[in-house]
Design an enzyme around this catalytic site. Structure first.
Site, mmCIF file in Angstrom:
data_model
loop_
_atom_site.group_PDB
_atom_site.id
_atom_site.type_symbol
_atom_site.label_atom_id
_atom_site.label_comp_id
_atom_site.label_asym_id
_atom_site.label_seq_id
_atom_site.Cartn_x
_atom_site.Cartn_y
_atom_site.Cartn_z
ATOM 1 N N ASP A 112 20.831 72.578 36.236
ATOM 2 C CA ASP A 112 20.474 72.121 37.579
ATOM 3 C C ASP A 112 21.674 71.403 38.179
ATOM 4 O OD1 ASP A 112 20.587 69.773 36.304
ATOM 5 O OD2 ASP A 112 18.533 69.148 36.700
ATOM 6 N N GLY A 160 21.108 66.834 41.481
ATOM 7 C CA GLY A 160 20.545 66.128 42.629
ATOM 8 C C GLY A 160 19.214 65.468 42.296
ATOM 9 N N PHE A 161 18.347 66.198 41.632
ATOM 10 C CA PHE A 161 17.007 65.687 41.341
ATOM 11 C C PHE A 161 17.087 64.392 40.530
ATOM 12 C CE2 PHE A 161 13.092 65.426 38.851
ATOM 13 C CZ PHE A 161 12.164 65.491 39.869
ATOM 14 N N GLN A 183 13.618 75.153 50.336
ATOM 15 C CA GLN A 183 12.881 73.908 50.570
ATOM 16 C C GLN A 183 11.986 74.089 51.811
ATOM 17 O OE1 GLN A 183 12.589 71.272 48.718
ATOM 18 N NE2 GLN A 183 14.276 71.445 47.243
ATOM 19 N N GLY A 186 10.910 71.637 45.583
ATOM 20 C CA GLY A 186 10.032 70.787 46.367
ATOM 21 C C GLY A 186 8.561 71.069 46.153
ATOM 22 N N ASP A 238 10.997 76.849 34.065
ATOM 23 C CA ASP A 238 11.414 75.854 33.091
ATOM 24 C C ASP A 238 10.435 74.713 33.193
ATOM 25 O OD1 ASP A 238 12.722 73.089 34.172
ATOM 26 O OD2 ASP A 238 12.799 74.652 35.698
ATOM 27 N N CYS A 284 -1.713 83.011 15.973
ATOM 28 C CA CYS A 284 -0.294 82.697 16.178
ATOM 29 C C CYS A 284 0.495 82.945 14.899
ATOM 30 C CB CYS A 284 -0.166 81.234 16.610
ATOM 31 S SG CYS A 284 1.537 80.712 16.851
ATOM 32 N N CYS A 301 3.604 81.761 14.302
ATOM 33 C CA CYS A 301 4.754 80.851 14.170
ATOM 34 C C CYS A 301 4.777 80.234 12.767
ATOM 35 C CB CYS A 301 4.699 79.765 15.251
ATOM 36 S SG CYS A 301 3.635 78.369 14.867
ATOM 37 N N CYS A 330 1.896 77.662 12.190
ATOM 38 C CA CYS A 330 0.553 78.212 11.988
ATOM 39 C C CYS A 330 0.440 79.007 10.691
ATOM 40 C CB CYS A 330 0.159 79.077 13.183
ATOM 41 S SG CYS A 330 -0.116 78.096 14.660
ATOM 42 N N HIS A 378 5.574 75.302 17.248
ATOM 43 C CA HIS A 378 4.377 76.039 17.690
ATOM 44 C C HIS A 378 4.330 76.199 19.213
ATOM 45 C CE1 HIS A 378 0.355 77.465 18.331
ATOM 46 N NE2 HIS A 378 0.238 76.501 19.237
HETATM 47 ZN ZN LIG Z 1 1.692 78.612 16.006
#
Ligand SMILES: [Zn+2]
Length: 377
Positions: free
Chosen positions: A90, A93-94, A193, A220, A270, A308, A310, A313, A339
């Site tokens: 980014d 600015g934010f 914006q 915004g 994001d 899942c 992962c 899990c 996860h």
């Molecule tokens: Zn998982």
């Protein structure tokens, strides 16, 4: 040079592919947030194993610490953080607006005091472009003013929003001029914006199209406005963004927000939600969210989510994750983050597949139905 191709559409939802600096990113895509140059609680290797190939870093924080002198010694951020895939940054600015209370916004740029040591600093479109060049970000964001919805509980008037939007437009022009002047070969995105005003969103978009950018972000939104208003603006402006460019909704959101935005033509996301919530013990599953600290999980031998695959899990019970969380063990944060990020990647993969197979609408319906309640099994 960024190349974007749409593969399929389903209503306003798009499945596509971004080719950038020898990497391919299938869209819609979620980008994990590494605010300070690290995605919290997880290593680059683990991100790569989950198949992530783009992350977001905050140029403001990296500018403050470790500082550009350190990062330039490494030839940019990729080598410094050992992430050899894509990085979006980014503009900073934010953070200047949100972290530095004592700031002064002028046409030239923003004067503010460093949150680290109180030094007087200045950020302009030109400086932001120089910072992001040193970071060597693959996707550079223009400097804009993220128009707030309210200031001290007062909703901004149309006139105030218009002035802010118009300054962001002039900063967009200056960002682009500087981007080329310093010979940046990466890609530059602009930010639409205009607050909650459709006419101002239209004007912002039209001018940005005239200037020309590699991608179009919507800024915004999620700035304190009622959710209904946010959805209305997204429904209005999302489908109007240039069809041949990637569309990026900054800073959103929950799985439900993402699905709503995809159905309005958004390709890139994001958000800190999956990583921050993981550390706070809020876990996303295909069957609703789980608050792992709840006593009901103390003796629960089930994995977080049966569906899942992962590492968490496949290998650990809710009971153990509950214990780790209650005890404040670092491993708990790590396993939860693994996860949640795996869940987000799979969510985006399923969204892409459903668009490709032209069953996106049905996917949305089933998805919302399944996630209505906490922990159905
Ligand atoms: Zn998982």
């Amino acid at each position: 040079m960024l190349n974007f191709k749409i593969l399929t559409t389903s209503g306003n939802a798009r499945s596509g592919i971004i080719k950038l600096n020898n990497f391919f990113v299938k869209t819609p895509i979620f980008m994990p947030v590494g605010t300070y140059g690290s995605v919290k609680a997880i290593s680059p290797l683990e991100l790569i194993e989950m198949k992530y190939n783009i992350i977001l870093n905050n140029s403001f924080h990296l500018w403050m610490r470790p500082g550009l002198d350190v990062i330039s010694k490494f030839g940019g951020l990729h080598k410094f953080i050992n992430w050899n895939r894509l990085i979006l940054t980014d503009s900073g600015g934010f953070q200047v607006f949100s972290l530095s209370k004592r700031n002064k916004i002028t046409e030239k740029g923003i004067y503010f005091f460093s949150p680290i040591n109180g030094d007087k600093l200045f950020l302009s479109p030109e400086i932001s472009m120089k910072i992001q060049k040193i970071l060597n970000s693959d996707i550079v964001m223009q400097l804009d003013e993220c128009t707030p919805y309210k200031i001290y509980n007062r909703i901004l008037s149309e006139n105030e929003v218009e002035n802010s939007m118009k300054m962001s437009l002039r900063w967009a022009q200056r960002s682009k001029e500087e981007f080329y002047k310093i010979n940046n070969k990466n890609s530059l995105f602009c930010i639409v914006q205009g607050g909650m005003f459709k006419n101002l969103r239209d004007e912002s978009l039209e001018k940005l199209k005239e200037i020309g950018f590699d991608g179009f972000a919507i800024g915004g939104l999620s700035v304190g406005e009622p959710k209904k208003k946010m959805i209305k603006i997204l429904q209005y402006i999302g489908p109007k963004l240039p069809i041949d460019k990637p569309h990026y909704l900054m800073g959103a959101g929950t799985p439900e927000d993402i699905i709503m935005a995809v159905s309005n033509g958004i390709d890139m996301f994001d958000c800190i939600i999956p990583t921050r919530n993981a550390r706070n013990g809020l876990l996303f599953t295909n069957f609703g969210n789980i608050k792992i600290k709840n006593a009901r999980y103390k003796f629960d031998k089930n994995p977080l989510d049966y569906s899942c695959n992962c590492y968490t899990c496949k290998n650990f019970s809710r009971s153990y994750l509950h214990y780790l969380h209650r005890k404040g063990e670092i491993l708990g944060s790590r396993l939860n983050t693994i996860h949640n990020l795996y869940y987000y990647f799979q969510l985006m993969r399923k969204i892409r597949l459903s668009i490709n197979n032209n069953i996106f609408e049905k996917f949305v319906k089933d998805f919302c139905e399944n996630r209505k309640y906490e922990n159905k099994f």
